[in-house]
Design a protein around this motif. Structure first.
Motif, PDB file in Angstrom:
ATOM      1  N   ILE A 113       0.838  -1.206   0.000  1.00 27.88           N
ATOM      2  CA  ILE A 113       0.000   0.000   0.000  1.00 27.88           C
ATOM      3  C   ILE A 113       0.870   1.252   0.000  1.00 27.88           C
ATOM      4  O   ILE A 113       0.674   2.166  -0.798  1.00 27.88           O
ATOM      5  N   LEU A 114       1.859   1.296   0.890  1.00 23.16           N
ATOM      6  CA  LEU A 114       2.751   2.454   0.965  1.00 23.16           C
ATOM      7  C   LEU A 114       3.493   2.652  -0.351  1.00 23.16           C
ATOM      8  O   LEU A 114       3.580   3.768  -0.864  1.00 23.16           O
ATOM      9  N   CYS A 115       4.015   1.565  -0.910  1.00 19.19           N
ATOM     10  CA  CYS A 115       4.890   1.668  -2.077  1.00 19.19           C
ATOM     11  C   CYS A 115       4.154   1.637  -3.408  1.00 19.19           C
ATOM     12  O   CYS A 115       4.785   1.721  -4.460  1.00 19.19           O
ATOM     13  N   SER A 116       2.829   1.541  -3.369  1.00 17.96           N
ATOM     14  CA  SER A 116       2.069   1.628  -4.614  1.00 17.96           C
ATOM     15  C   SER A 116       2.160   3.038  -5.182  1.00 17.96           C
ATOM     16  O   SER A 116       1.969   3.246  -6.381  1.00 17.96           O
ATOM     17  N   ASP A 117       2.477   4.011  -4.331  1.00 16.47           N
ATOM     18  CA  ASP A 117       2.693   5.389  -4.762  1.00 16.47           C
ATOM     19  C   ASP A 117       4.194   5.579  -4.962  1.00 16.47           C
ATOM     20  O   ASP A 117       4.965   5.569  -4.001  1.00 16.47           O
ATOM     21  N   ILE A 118       4.607   5.730  -6.216  1.00 11.66           N
ATOM     22  CA  ILE A 118       6.033   5.844  -6.536  1.00 11.66           C
ATOM     23  C   ILE A 118       6.673   7.029  -5.811  1.00 11.66           C
ATOM     24  O   ILE A 118       7.873   7.006  -5.500  1.00 11.66           O
ATOM     25  N   ALA A 119       5.885   8.045  -5.492  1.00 18.39           N
ATOM     26  CA  ALA A 119       6.434   9.191  -4.762  1.00 18.39           C
ATOM     27  C   ALA A 119       6.920   8.766  -3.378  1.00 18.39           C
ATOM     28  O   ALA A 119       7.939   9.267  -2.886  1.00 18.39           O
ATOM     29  N   ASN A 120       6.204   7.836  -2.744  1.00 17.91           N
ATOM     30  CA  ASN A 120       6.642   7.340  -1.429  1.00 17.91           C
ATOM     31  C   ASN A 120       7.943   6.545  -1.545  1.00 17.91           C
ATOM     32  O   ASN A 120       8.824   6.658  -0.691  1.00 17.91           O
ATOM     33  N   VAL A 121       8.066   5.752  -2.606  1.00 17.87           N
ATOM     34  CA  VAL A 121       9.299   4.988  -2.820  1.00 17.87           C
ATOM     35  C   VAL A 121      10.460   5.955  -3.028  1.00 17.87           C
ATOM     36  O   VAL A 121      11.549   5.768  -2.474  1.00 17.87           O
ATOM     37  N   GLN A 122      10.212   7.013  -3.791  1.00 21.78           N
ATOM     38  CA  GLN A 122      11.259   8.012  -4.027  1.00 21.78           C
ATOM     39  C   GLN A 122      11.678   8.682  -2.718  1.00 21.78           C
ATOM     40  O   GLN A 122      12.859   8.893  -2.476  1.00 21.78           O
ATOM     41  N   LYS A 123      10.712   8.972  -1.861  1.00 27.01           N
ATOM     42  CA  LYS A 123      11.037   9.575  -0.559  1.00 27.01           C
ATOM     43  C   LYS A 123      11.869   8.623   0.297  1.00 27.01           C
ATOM     44  O   LYS A 123      12.804   9.045   0.975  1.00 27.01           O
ATOM     45  N   LEU A 124      11.537   7.336   0.255  1.00 25.53           N
ATOM     46  CA  LEU A 124      12.320   6.345   1.002  1.00 25.53           C
ATOM     47  C   LEU A 124      13.740   6.267   0.458  1.00 25.53           C
ATOM     48  O   LEU A 124      14.706   6.205   1.222  1.00 25.53           O
ATOM     49  N   ALA A 125      13.863   6.256  -0.876  1.00 24.42           N
ATOM     50  CA  ALA A 125      15.173   6.132  -1.511  1.00 24.42           C
ATOM     51  C   ALA A 125      16.031   7.379  -1.284  1.00 24.42           C
ATOM     52  O   ALA A 125      17.260   7.278  -1.214  1.00 24.42           O
ATOM     53  N   ASP A 126      15.395   8.539  -1.142  1.00 21.05           N
ATOM     54  CA  ASP A 126      16.124   9.799  -0.987  1.00 21.05           C
ATOM     55  C   ASP A 126      16.309  10.228   0.465  1.00 21.05           C
ATOM     56  O   ASP A 126      17.032  11.189   0.734  1.00 21.05           O
ATOM     57  N   ALA A 127      15.656   9.562   1.387  1.00 22.83           N
ATOM     58  CA  ALA A 127      15.725   9.972   2.801  1.00 22.83           C
ATOM     59  C   ALA A 127      17.178  10.013   3.276  1.00 22.83           C
ATOM     60  O   ALA A 127      17.974   9.135   2.958  1.00 22.83           O
ATOM     61  N   ASN A 128      17.506  11.053   4.038  1.00 27.28           N
ATOM     62  CA  ASN A 128      18.876  11.170   4.527  1.00 27.28           C
ATOM     63  C   ASN A 128      18.988  10.918   6.026  1.00 27.28           C
ATOM     64  O   ASN A 128      20.015  11.198   6.632  1.00 27.28           O
ATOM     65  N   SER A 129      17.912  10.386   6.606  1.00 28.26           N
ATOM     66  CA  SER A 129      17.970  10.017   8.024  1.00 28.26           C
ATOM     67  C   SER A 129      17.009   8.859   8.291  1.00 28.26           C
ATOM     68  O   SER A 129      16.014   8.677   7.583  1.00 28.26           O
ATOM     69  N   LYS A 130      17.338   8.086   9.299  1.00 28.36           N
ATOM     70  CA  LYS A 130      16.460   6.990   9.698  1.00 28.36           C
ATOM     71  C   LYS A 130      15.134   7.537  10.204  1.00 28.36           C
ATOM     72  O   LYS A 130      14.087   6.933   9.989  1.00 28.36           O
ATOM     73  N   GLU A 131      15.188   8.695  10.841  1.00 32.95           N
ATOM     74  CA  GLU A 131      13.963   9.326  11.349  1.00 32.95           C
ATOM     75  C   GLU A 131      13.000   9.645  10.209  1.00 32.95           C
ATOM     76  O   GLU A 131      11.790   9.472  10.343  1.00 32.95           O
ATOM     77  N   ALA A 132      13.533  10.120   9.089  1.00 36.09           N
ATOM     78  CA  ALA A 132      12.688  10.451   7.939  1.00 36.09           C
ATOM     79  C   ALA A 132      11.995   9.195   7.406  1.00 36.09           C
ATOM     80  O   ALA A 132      10.813   9.224   7.043  1.00 36.09           O
ATOM     81  N   ILE A 133      12.719   8.078   7.382  1.00 30.84           N
ATOM     82  CA  ILE A 133      12.121   6.827   6.926  1.00 30.84           C
ATOM     83  C   ILE A 133      11.037   6.376   7.896  1.00 30.84           C
ATOM     84  O   ILE A 133       9.937   5.981   7.494  1.00 30.84           O
ATOM     85  N   LEU A 134      11.320   6.443   9.187  1.00 28.18           N
ATOM     86  CA  LEU A 134      10.326   6.044  10.191  1.00 28.18           C
ATOM     87  C   LEU A 134       9.075   6.897  10.080  1.00 28.18           C
ATOM     88  O   LEU A 134       7.949   6.374  10.152  1.00 28.18           O
TER      89      LEU A 134
END
Length: 141
Positions: A113-134
């Protein structure tokens, strides 16, 4: 999803998918969620049926024979900004999962569900902190 910073690795690089799967599995082992043998079962699963799920993500998990190796459910996240190839497809985020008592289907569903939106995958791939991913995984932006 119950994920801690100890289950996340940022800015990783791999020469092949098995190394990415090994790290995703080792994070689960290190947190006491699975036995060491679960890592090999994750690789066997991907060898049998690719764990590439589309949208630059892969979700390696154990085979049905590995159920007894799971101590508790959990998800690891490995960020691979430059990507690693899974069955001819580029993957930038690897989710290692272990589901106790059939919970893996719920975990897969939540990730899908989260990754069905490519924008969310891009945010995960570009995150520069573990906090941002969480924050993203917990429904934030």
């Amino acid at each position: 999803m119950n994920i801690t910073e100890d289950l996340i690795r940022l800015d990783q690089s791999f020469s092949d998918k098995n190394d990415a799967i090994k790290l995703a599995g080792q994070l689960l082992v290190d947190q006491g969620l699975v036995d060491e043998g679960y890592i090999e079962q994750m690789i066997l699963r991907d060898d049998d049926v690719s764990t590439f799920m589309g949208n630059y993500i892969a979700i390696p998990h154990g085979t049905s024979d590995s159920k007894d190796m799971i101590k508790a459910s959990g998800i690891s996240i490995v960020q691979v900004p430059d990507g690693v190839e899974f069955s001819g497809n580029l993957v930038t985020v690897v989710f290692g999962i272990a589901g106790k008592d059939g919970e893996h289907l719920d975990l897969l569903s939540q990730i899908a569900i989260l990754c069905s939106d490519i924008a969310n995958v891009q945010k995960l791939a570009d995150a520069n902190s573990k906090e941002a991913i969480l924050t993203l995984l917990q429904g934030g932006q």
